[in-house]
Design a protein around this motif. Structure first.
Motif, PDB file in Angstrom:
ATOM      1  N   ILE A  17      63.086 112.353  -3.307  1.00 43.69           N
ATOM      2  CA  ILE A  17      61.899 111.912  -2.989  1.00 43.69           C
ATOM      3  C   ILE A  17      61.518 112.123  -1.453  1.00 43.69           C
ATOM      4  CG2 ILE A  17      59.531 110.413  -2.931  1.00 43.69           C
ATOM      5  CD1 ILE A  17      61.270 108.989  -5.818  1.00 43.69           C
ATOM      6  N   THR A  18      59.958 113.305  -0.913  1.00 45.30           N
ATOM      7  CA  THR A  18      60.001 113.126   0.613  1.00 45.30           C
ATOM      8  C   THR A  18      58.430 112.647   0.415  1.00 45.30           C
ATOM      9  OG1 THR A  18      59.307 115.275   0.005  1.00 45.30           O
ATOM     10  CG2 THR A  18      61.565 114.681   1.315  1.00 45.30           C
ATOM     11  N   GLU A  19      57.845 111.091  -0.206  1.00 44.23           N
ATOM     12  CA  GLU A  19      57.112 110.787   0.212  1.00 44.23           C
ATOM     13  C   GLU A  19      56.705 109.997   1.250  1.00 44.23           C
ATOM     14  OE1 GLU A  19      53.928 107.118  -1.983  1.00 44.23           O
ATOM     15  OE2 GLU A  19      56.076 107.260  -1.974  1.00 44.23           O
ATOM     16  N   GLY A  20      54.839 110.853   2.074  1.00 43.07           N
ATOM     17  CA  GLY A  20      54.304 110.140   3.036  1.00 43.07           C
ATOM     18  C   GLY A  20      55.715 111.292   4.729  1.00 43.07           C
ATOM     19  N   LEU A  21      56.577 111.983   3.963  1.00 49.40           N
ATOM     20  CA  LEU A  21      57.541 112.563   5.691  1.00 49.40           C
ATOM     21  C   LEU A  21      56.981 114.003   5.514  1.00 49.40           C
ATOM     22  CD1 LEU A  21      59.248 113.103   6.754  1.00 49.40           C
ATOM     23  CD2 LEU A  21      60.780 113.821   4.830  1.00 49.40           C
ATOM     24  N   LEU A  22      56.292 114.756   4.819  1.00 53.16           N
ATOM     25  CA  LEU A  22      56.597 116.736   5.251  1.00 53.16           C
ATOM     26  C   LEU A  22      55.200 117.221   5.878  1.00 53.16           C
ATOM     27  CD1 LEU A  22      56.755 118.772   1.735  1.00 53.16           C
ATOM     28  CD2 LEU A  22      58.763 117.675   3.544  1.00 53.16           C
ATOM     29  N   ILE A  23      54.060 115.732   5.740  1.00 44.33           N
ATOM     30  CA  ILE A  23      52.639 116.483   6.777  1.00 44.33           C
ATOM     31  C   ILE A  23      53.243 115.871   7.730  1.00 44.33           C
ATOM     32  CG2 ILE A  23      51.784 113.575   6.879  1.00 44.33           C
ATOM     33  CD1 ILE A  23      49.235 115.255   6.164  1.00 44.33           C
TER      34      ILE A  23
ATOM     35  N   TRP B  14      65.006 118.357  -8.660  1.00 42.31           N
ATOM     36  CA  TRP B  14      63.570 118.407  -8.792  1.00 42.31           C
ATOM     37  C   TRP B  14      64.204 117.725  -6.808  1.00 42.31           C
ATOM     38  CZ3 TRP B  14      64.729 115.753 -13.860  1.00 42.31           C
ATOM     39  CH2 TRP B  14      63.716 116.707 -14.756  1.00 42.31           C
ATOM     40  N   TRP B  15      62.303 118.309  -6.845  1.00 46.41           N
ATOM     41  CA  TRP B  15      62.149 117.366  -5.052  1.00 46.41           C
ATOM     42  C   TRP B  15      60.710 116.843  -6.160  1.00 46.41           C
ATOM     43  CZ3 TRP B  15      61.768 120.831  -1.179  1.00 46.41           C
ATOM     44  CH2 TRP B  15      61.052 120.138   0.944  1.00 46.41           C
ATOM     45  N   LEU B  16      60.438 116.005  -5.198  1.00 45.09           N
ATOM     46  CA  LEU B  16      59.054 115.044  -5.386  1.00 45.09           C
ATOM     47  C   LEU B  16      58.414 115.264  -3.800  1.00 45.09           C
ATOM     48  CD1 LEU B  16      57.257 113.943  -7.266  1.00 45.09           C
ATOM     49  CD2 LEU B  16      58.416 112.075  -7.809  1.00 45.09           C
TER      50      LEU B  16
ATOM     51  N   SER C  72      38.618 103.226   3.996  1.00 39.71           N
ATOM     52  CA  SER C  72      38.611 103.598   2.748  1.00 39.71           C
ATOM     53  C   SER C  72      38.877 104.898   2.331  1.00 39.71           C
ATOM     54  CB  SER C  72      36.826 104.372   3.345  1.00 39.71           C
ATOM     55  OG  SER C  72      37.252 104.900   4.457  1.00 39.71           O
ATOM     56  N   MET C  73      40.038 104.621   3.275  1.00 50.35           N
ATOM     57  CA  MET C  73      41.586 106.020   2.771  1.00 50.35           C
ATOM     58  C   MET C  73      42.305 104.758   1.548  1.00 50.35           C
ATOM     59  SD  MET C  73      41.131 108.682   4.279  1.00 50.35           S
ATOM     60  CE  MET C  73      42.838 109.326   4.046  1.00 50.35           C
ATOM     61  N   GLY C  74      42.232 104.082   1.294  1.00 51.30           N
ATOM     62  CA  GLY C  74      43.015 103.546   0.269  1.00 51.30           C
ATOM     63  C   GLY C  74      43.566 104.282  -1.206  1.00 51.30           C
ATOM     64  N   TRP C  75      42.128 104.470  -1.479  1.00 53.13           N
ATOM     65  CA  TRP C  75      42.581 105.355  -3.143  1.00 53.13           C
ATOM     66  C   TRP C  75      43.358 106.701  -2.984  1.00 53.13           C
ATOM     67  CZ3 TRP C  75      40.753 110.281  -3.707  1.00 53.13           C
ATOM     68  CH2 TRP C  75      40.334 111.137  -3.163  1.00 53.13           C
ATOM     69  N   THR C  76      43.802 107.069  -1.525  1.00 55.32           N
ATOM     70  CA  THR C  76      44.425 108.331  -1.886  1.00 55.32           C
ATOM     71  C   THR C  76      45.945 107.583  -1.688  1.00 55.32           C
ATOM     72  OG1 THR C  76      44.420 108.266   0.678  1.00 55.32           O
ATOM     73  CG2 THR C  76      42.884 109.484  -0.511  1.00 55.32           C
ATOM     74  N   MET C  77      46.386 106.631  -1.490  1.00 58.84           N
ATOM     75  CA  MET C  77      47.758 105.893  -1.395  1.00 58.84           C
ATOM     76  C   MET C  77      47.694 105.076  -2.749  1.00 58.84           C
ATOM     77  SD  MET C  77      48.995 107.159   1.694  1.00 58.84           S
ATOM     78  CE  MET C  77      47.785 107.196   3.203  1.00 58.84           C
ATOM     79  N   VAL C  78      46.950 104.986  -3.599  1.00 59.04           N
ATOM     80  CA  VAL C  78      46.935 104.107  -4.797  1.00 59.04           C
ATOM     81  C   VAL C  78      46.817 105.536  -5.322  1.00 59.04           C
ATOM     82  CG1 VAL C  78      45.735 103.377  -6.296  1.00 59.04           C
ATOM     83  CG2 VAL C  78      46.038 101.907  -4.266  1.00 59.04           C
ATOM     84  N   VAL C  79      46.647 106.413  -5.380  1.00 57.04           N
ATOM     85  CA  VAL C  79      46.671 107.804  -6.828  1.00 57.04           C
ATOM     86  C   VAL C  79      48.585 108.088  -6.403  1.00 57.04           C
ATOM     87  CG1 VAL C  79      46.016 110.327  -6.491  1.00 57.04           C
ATOM     88  CG2 VAL C  79      44.735 108.129  -6.434  1.00 57.04           C
ATOM     89  N   ARG C  80      48.330 108.453  -4.924  1.00 53.64           N
ATOM     90  CA  ARG C  80      50.262 108.549  -4.776  1.00 53.64           C
ATOM     91  C   ARG C  80      51.172 107.854  -5.060  1.00 53.64           C
ATOM     92  NH1 ARG C  80      52.188 109.046   1.723  1.00 53.64           N
ATOM     93  NH2 ARG C  80      52.428 107.824   1.408  1.00 53.64           N
ATOM     94  N   THR C  81      50.964 107.017  -4.722  1.00 50.62           N
ATOM     95  CA  THR C  81      51.883 105.559  -6.048  1.00 50.62           C
ATOM     96  C   THR C  81      52.353 105.541  -7.731  1.00 50.62           C
ATOM     97  OG1 THR C  81      51.461 104.136  -3.526  1.00 50.62           O
ATOM     98  CG2 THR C  81      52.777 103.011  -5.872  1.00 50.62           C
ATOM     99  N   VAL C  82      50.999 105.904  -8.060  1.00 51.10           N
ATOM    100  CA  VAL C  82      51.108 105.985  -9.454  1.00 51.10           C
ATOM    101  C   VAL C  82      51.673 106.885  -9.750  1.00 51.10           C
ATOM    102  CG1 VAL C  82      49.267 105.523 -11.760  1.00 51.10           C
ATOM    103  CG2 VAL C  82      48.612 104.427  -9.865  1.00 51.10           C
ATOM    104  N   VAL C  83      51.148 108.332  -9.532  1.00 46.78           N
ATOM    105  CA  VAL C  83      51.119 109.453 -10.102  1.00 46.78           C
ATOM    106  C   VAL C  83      52.558 109.126  -9.691  1.00 46.78           C
ATOM    107  CG1 VAL C  83      51.416 111.576  -9.065  1.00 46.78           C
ATOM    108  CG2 VAL C  83      49.547 110.736  -9.812  1.00 46.78           C
ATOM    109  N   ILE C  84      53.575 109.303  -8.494  1.00 45.16           N
ATOM    110  CA  ILE C  84      55.340 109.427  -8.383  1.00 45.16           C
ATOM    111  C   ILE C  84      56.397 109.025  -8.898  1.00 45.16           C
ATOM    112  CG2 ILE C  84      56.436 109.037  -6.340  1.00 45.16           C
ATOM    113  CD1 ILE C  84      55.107 109.785  -4.109  1.00 45.16           C
TER     114      ILE C  84
END
Length: 284
Positions: free
Chosen positions: A159-165, A187-189, A56-68
């Protein structure tokens, strides 16, 4: 007792690739990552299956991918000449996005992760100039060496997608300082969690991640203001919650929660909006 398929933080890249693969296989897919299924492999599916609420967590990763995806392409149009992708994992954007051939893309990760990605992408042709960089970003000297290399190709987007957490606050501070002073990025995303989100994840996902040496750690109470002392200001923030409605990839029961939020005080509604999101930072 079943063995945890997550061995370390790098394995979470397999987990995320599963969500990209599933979205790509939908008839109404918002993006197409034809490499994700291959990259995720059977162990990626095993990781999703092993996590409570993993499916059920997939929606958050889809949102993240689209936005980035959207922000990367916008920054490139606005003058970025080099993308420095840190802890890049299984990110196939250089192969799947419409990018100029002149763009320099630096795919940085641990040696074993870079080797895995290159092996599984053998024979594929990127759309821009792609270089692979093996580096443990925890080693300050090596980190600054990579950042100086990237600076030479600027203007630079990081880009630091999925890193900082997965980092401690002092590690994020060191990274922020080096990206400003050494990389001199424009810039830093980054995707950013809040303390509220960390508590929610602790109840639902963290036990399996902790036992796999990949606990969630960073969710600053200050939000994007955490980065101000290191030379970064918020240039934009895209709420995961808001974006999920925009692209029609919401959590189960989202419309009920959205209705209930209308009756909350404004400050609480805003805190909910910024519980999770994608921040674009600019040098201040």
């Amino acid at each position: 007792m079943a063995t945890n398929p997550i061995r370390n933080v790098s394995d979470t890249a397999l987990w995320v690739a599963v969500y990209r693969a599933r979205e790509s296989e939908r008839r109404d897919a918002l993006f197409h990552d034809p490499y994700a299924r291959r990259l995720a492999g059977e162990r990626g599916e095993a990781i999703v299956a092993s996590l409570p609420h993993g499916r059920s967590m997939g929606w958050t990763m889809v949102v993240r991918t689209v936005v980035i995806d959207e922000i990367v392409q916008r920054c490139v149009r606005e003058g970025v000449r080099c993308v420095l992708n840190l802890a890049a994992g299984l990110d196939a954007r250089p192969y799947r996005l419409d990018l100029p051939a002149s763009l320099q893309w630096l795919h940085v990760d641990m040696p074993e992760m870079v080797a895995y990605f290159r092996e599984h992408m053998s024979g594929e042709v990127p759309r821009c100039k792609l270089d692979f960089v093996e580096a443990d970003l925890r080693v300050a000297g090596r980190r600054r060496e990579v950042f100086a290399q990237a600076r030479a190709h600027g203007p630079l987007l990081v880009i630091t997608e999925g890193l900082l957490i997965y980092l401690e606050a002092d590690q994020v501070a060191e990274l922020a300082r080096d990206l400003h002073d050494t990389a001199q990025a424009r810039w830093w995303l980054a995707d950013l969690a809040s303390p509220m989100l960390l508590k929610w994840l602790e109840r639902r996902l963290s036990p399996g991640l902790r036992s796999g040496n990949a606990p969630f750690l960073f969710g600053p109470a200050e939000g994007t203001a955490f980065f101000a002392p290191f030379g970064w200001r918020e240039a934009g923030f895209r709420s995961t919650w808001d974006e999920s409605f925009r692209i029609r990839r919401t959590m189960r029961g989202a419309h009920v929660w959205r209705w209930l939020f209308r009756f909350q005080p404004a400050a609480r509604r805003e805190a909910g909006r910024r519980m999770s999101g994608i921040a674009l930072f600019e040098r201040s």
